[in-house]
Design a protein around this motif. Structure first.
Motif, mmCIF file in Angstrom:
data_model
loop_
_atom_site.group_PDB
_atom_site.id
_atom_site.type_symbol
_atom_site.label_atom_id
_atom_site.label_comp_id
_atom_site.label_asym_id
_atom_site.label_seq_id
_atom_site.Cartn_x
_atom_site.Cartn_y
_atom_site.Cartn_z
ATOM 1 N N THR A 357 70.881 4.110 19.901
ATOM 2 C CA THR A 357 70.155 2.901 20.288
ATOM 3 C C THR A 357 71.066 1.690 20.180
ATOM 4 O OG1 THR A 357 67.993 3.808 19.681
ATOM 5 C CG2 THR A 357 68.194 1.411 19.721
ATOM 6 N N HIS A 358 71.819 1.607 19.096
ATOM 7 C CA HIS A 358 72.751 0.484 18.951
ATOM 8 C C HIS A 358 73.888 0.575 19.968
ATOM 9 C CE1 HIS A 358 71.131 -1.894 15.699
ATOM 10 N NE2 HIS A 358 70.819 -0.772 15.041
ATOM 11 N N GLN A 359 74.320 1.777 20.291
ATOM 12 C CA GLN A 359 75.345 1.915 21.321
ATOM 13 C C GLN A 359 74.828 1.402 22.665
ATOM 14 O OE1 GLN A 359 78.517 2.801 21.184
ATOM 15 N NE2 GLN A 359 78.644 3.513 19.056
ATOM 16 N N THR A 363 75.369 -3.159 20.227
ATOM 17 C CA THR A 363 75.393 -3.770 18.894
ATOM 18 C C THR A 363 75.955 -2.826 17.839
ATOM 19 O OG1 THR A 363 73.086 -3.050 18.592
ATOM 20 C CG2 THR A 363 73.447 -5.306 19.384
ATOM 21 N N ALA A 364 76.799 -1.891 18.245
ATOM 22 C CA ALA A 364 77.358 -0.920 17.293
ATOM 23 C C ALA A 364 78.617 -1.427 16.602
ATOM 24 C CB ALA A 364 77.647 0.399 18.002
ATOM 25 N N GLN A 365 78.938 -2.688 16.788
ATOM 26 C CA GLN A 365 80.040 -3.351 16.090
ATOM 27 C C GLN A 365 81.360 -2.603 16.295
ATOM 28 O OE1 GLN A 365 78.286 -3.767 12.120
ATOM 29 N NE2 GLN A 365 77.330 -5.677 12.726
ATOM 30 N N ASP A 366 82.043 -2.277 15.205
ATOM 31 C CA ASP A 366 83.365 -1.658 15.338
ATOM 32 C C ASP A 366 83.319 -0.278 15.979
ATOM 33 O OD1 ASP A 366 84.451 -3.866 14.129
ATOM 34 O OD2 ASP A 366 84.652 -2.946 12.154
ATOM 35 N N ARG A 367 82.131 0.312 16.053
ATOM 36 C CA ARG A 367 81.992 1.647 16.643
ATOM 37 C C ARG A 367 81.629 1.593 18.132
ATOM 38 N NH1 ARG A 367 78.561 1.208 12.795
ATOM 39 N NH2 ARG A 367 76.741 1.827 14.043
ATOM 40 N N GLN A 368 81.442 0.400 18.664
ATOM 41 C CA GLN A 368 80.905 0.271 20.015
ATOM 42 C C GLN A 368 81.776 0.959 21.056
ATOM 43 O OE1 GLN A 368 77.868 -1.159 20.926
ATOM 44 N NE2 GLN A 368 78.377 -0.134 22.848
ATOM 45 N N VAL A 369 81.134 1.779 21.878
ATOM 46 C CA VAL A 369 81.800 2.407 23.020
ATOM 47 C C VAL A 369 81.686 1.446 24.188
ATOM 48 C CG1 VAL A 369 81.802 4.382 24.591
ATOM 49 C CG2 VAL A 369 81.249 4.702 22.160
ATOM 50 N N ALA A 370 82.801 0.951 24.661
ATOM 51 C CA ALA A 370 82.807 -0.083 25.686
ATOM 52 C C ALA A 370 82.110 0.400 26.962
ATOM 53 C CB ALA A 370 84.241 -0.498 26.009
ATOM 54 N N GLY A 371 81.185 -0.428 27.443
ATOM 55 C CA GLY A 371 80.529 -0.150 28.710
ATOM 56 C C GLY A 371 79.553 1.000 28.701
ATOM 57 N N ALA A 372 79.148 1.472 27.531
ATOM 58 C CA ALA A 372 78.266 2.637 27.454
ATOM 59 C C ALA A 372 76.898 2.325 28.044
ATOM 60 C CB ALA A 372 78.115 3.090 26.001
#
Length: 396
Positions: A357-359, A363-372
């Protein structure tokens, strides 16, 4: 009548080692309170609740939820082995999608003991009796913990059939640790190298090291799912939609094939994935980020193949090509997965929902997968149940 279903709120508490967490009802209540706050609604808005846990007496869900409120709503307790959390989510989504309710809650929690998984009942035949008999015949090693025999045995079958190396599984575990280092809610945040995973104590010589197995963990997670009409009327967020979801149980091939890869749920995974892809109108190539059931590093590789990310036997190539992490084709388990984030059985499926959900929100911060924009969740329980869920980002 079917309604679009949106994830309006999620909650998750930091996972802990056994003995260092709160009680199961405290953990469950905290996760629910977070999910309600995230959704911007009160508990009085919830019309049905599904509470998932494996180790506990009947109506533990009520005990956890009564800490949040006592509104008289239906509370159903769910136990589907390690797929318990996603089974609760499956039921909550189904209730909303069918039009039975507009707001449903799924919560999962687990207060675990240290060491290998054990049955609470010793005076009756185990649910996995048939699977255990086949494992005895195909794997042997009766003094080894059952879960290791099952999943490491499946990994060994893959090694023998396709030439997969132990180092490949070590690479998967090292990847999990790099991802978990970015996740403040993970139980293990220390990075380990492939070499360190290989050098860890052997649980089964040449087949699995200690670091390739997930740790017993305590924790809680929750999700609020709502109908489109309710979300619009109450101004709730509608940026994450569950567009496909399927649950599968064992097929005749699980046992008839006499293949350890099938015994640990490969065909359940494949069937659930196919149905979820079809409902969502997407395929593996459309997926950007994945949370999958890596209870052992071996099972992560098997799941790549079961989900159709690659053909059977090609999981090792996917790992070697770096297509399971940032910069590759898919990012698998950005949370750190069960291997590093931890595996409180009842909470795991909803912790996966929290991450994805955060992805999708970005809003997954340092874990964010760009453009997901498309996410896949896979949660597996032997005995058996396999749940695959597709989430999609909805543009404003």
């Amino acid at each position: 009548m079917t309604s679009k279903v949106f994830v309006a709120g999620v909650g998750m508490i930091p996972f802990r080692k056994p003995g260092s967490s709160g009680s199961y009802d405290e953990m469950g209540a905290q996760a629910v309170q977070q999910a309600l706050a995230d959704a911007g609604i009160g508990y009085e808005a919830v019309q049905q609740a599904y509470a998932g846990y494996v180790y506990g007496d009947s109506t533990c869900g009520q005990k956890a939820l009564y800490r949040v409120g006592m509104s008289g709503i239906p509370v159903l307790n769910v136990n589907n082995n390690c797929a318990t959390g996603s089974s609760a989510l499956f039921l909550a989504r189904q209730a909303v999608q069918s039009g039975a309710v507009d707001v449903a809650l799924a919560v999962g929690f687990e207060q675990m003991n240290p060491g290998a998984l054990k049955s609470a009942w010793t005076d009756r035949a185990p649910a996995l009796e048939r699977a255990n008999q086949i494992v005895d015949e195909l794997v042997g090693n009766p003094d080894m913990p059952k879960a290791i025999r099952q999943f490491a045995g499946a990994g060994l079958a893959h090694m023998q059939k396709y030439g997969t190396r132990l180092e490949t599984f070590a690479k998967i575990r090292a990847k999990a640790s790099r991802h978990a280092a970015r996740n403040p809610l993970a139980v293990f945040r220390n990075e380990v190298t492939t070499e360190e995973v290989m050098a860890a104590p052997m649980l089964w010589e040449g087949v699995i090291t200690r670091l390739m197995a997930c740790p017993p963990t305590c924790g809680g997670a929750a999700a609020i799912v709502v109908s489109e009409d309710y979300a619009r009327r109450h101004g709730l967020r509608m940026d994450v939609q569950i567009t496909g979801q399927a649950m599968a149980t064992d097929l005749p091939s699980t046992y008839a094939s006499r293949d350890m890869i099938r015994v640990v749920g490969f065909d359940m995974t494949r069937l659930a994935a196919q149905r979820a892809y079809e409902e969502a109108g997407v395929g593996p190539k459309d997926v950007d980020v994945i949370e999958l059931h890596d209870c052992f590093a071996q099972n992560e590789l098997l799941t790549y193949e079961g989900l159709g990310l690659c053909a059977e036997g090609e999981g090792a190539k996917l790992v070697d090509d770096g297509d399971n992490t940032y910069g590759g084709r898919w990012v698998t388990n950005p949370s750190g997965g069960l291997l590093s984030k931890g595996h409180p059985l009842g909470a795991t499926g909803l912790a996966q929902c929290y991450e994805l959900t955060h992805q999708m929100r970005g809003t997954a911060q340092d874990r964010q997968v760009a453009g997901a924009r498309v996410a896949l969740q896979h949660n597996l329980g032997l005995g058996g149940a396999g749940v695959v869920t597709i989430y999609q980002k909805v543009s404003a």
